[in-house]
Design a protein around this motif. Sequence first.
Motif, PDB file in Angstrom:
ATOM      1  N   PHE A  18     -29.929  28.532 -10.330  1.00 43.51           N
ATOM      2  CA  PHE A  18     -29.524  29.871 -10.561  1.00 43.51           C
ATOM      3  C   PHE A  18     -29.937  30.719  -9.066  1.00 43.51           C
ATOM      4  N   HIS A  19     -30.936  30.927  -8.918  1.00 37.85           N
ATOM      5  CA  HIS A  19     -31.456  31.398  -7.656  1.00 37.85           C
ATOM      6  C   HIS A  19     -30.435  31.020  -6.273  1.00 37.85           C
ATOM      7  N   ALA A  20     -30.625  29.713  -6.202  1.00 36.18           N
ATOM      8  CA  ALA A  20     -29.946  29.086  -5.008  1.00 36.18           C
ATOM      9  C   ALA A  20     -28.518  29.781  -5.041  1.00 36.18           C
ATOM     10  N   GLU A  21     -27.840  29.393  -5.982  1.00 32.82           N
ATOM     11  CA  GLU A  21     -26.560  29.689  -6.127  1.00 32.82           C
ATOM     12  C   GLU A  21     -26.209  31.279  -5.888  1.00 32.82           C
ATOM     13  N   MET A  44     -31.648  42.243  -5.422  1.00 36.05           N
ATOM     14  CA  MET A  44     -31.555  43.595  -5.891  1.00 36.05           C
ATOM     15  C   MET A  44     -30.839  43.472  -7.232  1.00 36.05           C
ATOM     16  N   THR A  45     -29.681  42.809  -7.387  1.00 35.99           N
ATOM     17  CA  THR A  45     -28.869  42.796  -8.620  1.00 35.99           C
ATOM     18  C   THR A  45     -29.635  41.742  -9.535  1.00 35.99           C
ATOM     19  N   TYR A  46     -29.999  40.675  -9.173  1.00 31.87           N
ATOM     20  CA  TYR A  46     -30.258  39.813 -10.030  1.00 31.87           C
ATOM     21  C   TYR A  46     -31.533  39.017  -9.972  1.00 31.87           C
ATOM     22  N   GLY A  47     -32.395  39.655  -8.950  1.00 34.93           N
ATOM     23  CA  GLY A  47     -34.109  39.214  -9.066  1.00 34.93           C
ATOM     24  C   GLY A  47     -33.981  37.816  -8.388  1.00 34.93           C
ATOM     25  N   ALA A  48     -32.922  37.372  -7.729  1.00 33.24           N
ATOM     26  CA  ALA A  48     -32.791  36.076  -6.969  1.00 33.24           C
ATOM     27  C   ALA A  48     -33.599  35.842  -5.510  1.00 33.24           C
ATOM     28  N   LYS A  49     -34.671  35.106  -5.511  1.00 37.42           N
ATOM     29  CA  LYS A  49     -35.487  35.033  -4.097  1.00 37.42           C
ATOM     30  C   LYS A  49     -35.570  33.463  -3.922  1.00 37.42           C
ATOM     31  N   LYS A  50     -35.427  33.343  -2.633  1.00 38.03           N
ATOM     32  CA  LYS A  50     -35.741  31.920  -2.056  1.00 38.03           C
ATOM     33  C   LYS A  50     -37.133  31.378  -2.355  1.00 38.03           C
ATOM     34  N   ASP A  51     -38.306  32.186  -2.320  1.00 39.52           N
ATOM     35  CA  ASP A  51     -39.607  31.508  -2.571  1.00 39.52           C
ATOM     36  C   ASP A  51     -39.620  31.269  -4.105  1.00 39.52           C
ATOM     37  N   GLN A  53     -18.048  38.624 -13.625  1.00 34.97           N
ATOM     38  CA  GLN A  53     -17.798  39.059 -15.214  1.00 34.97           C
ATOM     39  C   GLN A  53     -19.124  39.085 -16.013  1.00 34.97           C
ATOM     40  N   GLY A  54     -20.247  39.156 -15.222  1.00 32.59           N
ATOM     41  CA  GLY A  54     -21.565  39.303 -15.933  1.00 32.59           C
ATOM     42  C   GLY A  54     -22.167  38.079 -16.551  1.00 32.59           C
ATOM     43  N   LEU A  55     -21.590  36.985 -16.175  1.00 38.83           N
ATOM     44  CA  LEU A  55     -22.248  35.530 -16.800  1.00 38.83           C
ATOM     45  C   LEU A  55     -23.574  35.435 -16.261  1.00 38.83           C
ATOM     46  N   GLY A  56     -23.747  35.878 -14.924  1.00 43.48           N
ATOM     47  CA  GLY A  56     -25.009  35.648 -14.130  1.00 43.48           C
ATOM     48  C   GLY A  56     -26.292  36.079 -15.019  1.00 43.48           C
ATOM     49  N   THR A  57     -26.098  37.466 -15.559  1.00 46.40           N
ATOM     50  CA  THR A  57     -27.175  37.800 -16.154  1.00 46.40           C
ATOM     51  C   THR A  57     -27.414  37.224 -17.581  1.00 46.40           C
ATOM     52  N   LYS A  58     -26.519  36.665 -18.164  1.00 47.19           N
ATOM     53  CA  LYS A  58     -26.635  35.713 -19.489  1.00 47.19           C
ATOM     54  C   LYS A  58     -27.360  34.490 -19.068  1.00 47.19           C
ATOM     55  N   VAL A  59     -26.870  33.938 -17.976  1.00 41.70           N
ATOM     56  CA  VAL A  59     -27.628  32.786 -17.940  1.00 41.70           C
ATOM     57  C   VAL A  59     -28.879  32.812 -17.478  1.00 41.70           C
ATOM     58  N   LYS A  60     -29.312  33.795 -16.793  1.00 46.49           N
ATOM     59  CA  LYS A  60     -30.721  34.159 -16.221  1.00 46.49           C
ATOM     60  C   LYS A  60     -31.544  34.397 -17.829  1.00 46.49           C
ATOM     61  N   ALA A  61     -31.044  35.098 -18.509  1.00 44.67           N
ATOM     62  CA  ALA A  61     -31.737  35.588 -19.792  1.00 44.67           C
ATOM     63  C   ALA A  61     -32.015  34.280 -20.703  1.00 44.67           C
TER      64      ALA A  61
END
Length: 263
Positions: free
Chosen positions: A166-169, A181-188, A136-144
């Motif tokens: 956020f990154h872990a989820e 690629m989509t959200y910039g989420a990284k383990k490190d 639903q695009g909520l991830g982008t809103k949370v991150k912003a």
Amino acid sequence: MKHWNTFSCSQDYLFDAQRVRSQWACLHLSDQEPLPENPDVLAAWALFHSGKFQAATELGLSAGMTGMTVANKATCIYANYLEPKESNKLRLLQEVAERAQEQSTVQPNNANAFYWRGYALGRYSQGISVAKALAQGLGTKVKAALDATIQLQPHHADAHFAMGTFHAEVIDKVGVLIGHMTYGAKKDTCLQLFKRGLTLAPRSRIGLIEYANALVMLEGEDRLADATRLYEQSAALTPNDALEHLDVEMAKAELAENAKPLR
């Protein structure tokens, strides 16, 4: 406003304005909220720290935009910890997200206006399922919202914890490649965020809990022992107010769950 469930241990954490003022630096280390000048807002914070979340919300809202942060925090904490009905919880979180959006427009330099929007949308996403929320695009809103919080207030430990979650989820739900690629989420980056948050607020009960949860999401059973140690650290800390009491009880619940024998 419908009657909310009460926090059963409110008598153990009785705050008035004077006590809140004297302990402000400790109570608000992790969210960096400035000490309010408005006496009604300070009184609302006293209600919040006492665990009287509905009264804190009502008084905060009555103070207008200056009381919006305490109202939003009280509503989120009540929804996350004490509201038993999922539909009510989601409705309350949506209300906070909307109020915080308005607040961030009126007060664009208020870090906690953005933080409570990110928090509310994040918990709402967990409630409807993170995968569904991402679609639903909520991830982008949370991150912003969380990015804005940290940019405005780099010492906001809670925002670091929330961003780490956020990154872990994201990685847990969509995988390392798509998550990056989509959200910039990284383990490190996730681990760095938690370490930074715990440097800023070493005794954060919820920070320790969320870090433990993230380790399990990222690495599974290999990190269960480390996660357990973090839960134990959180559970061993003496709470200073109602919120910390709820966090300590959550840590104890996680330990009890981990102690159950495998079937």
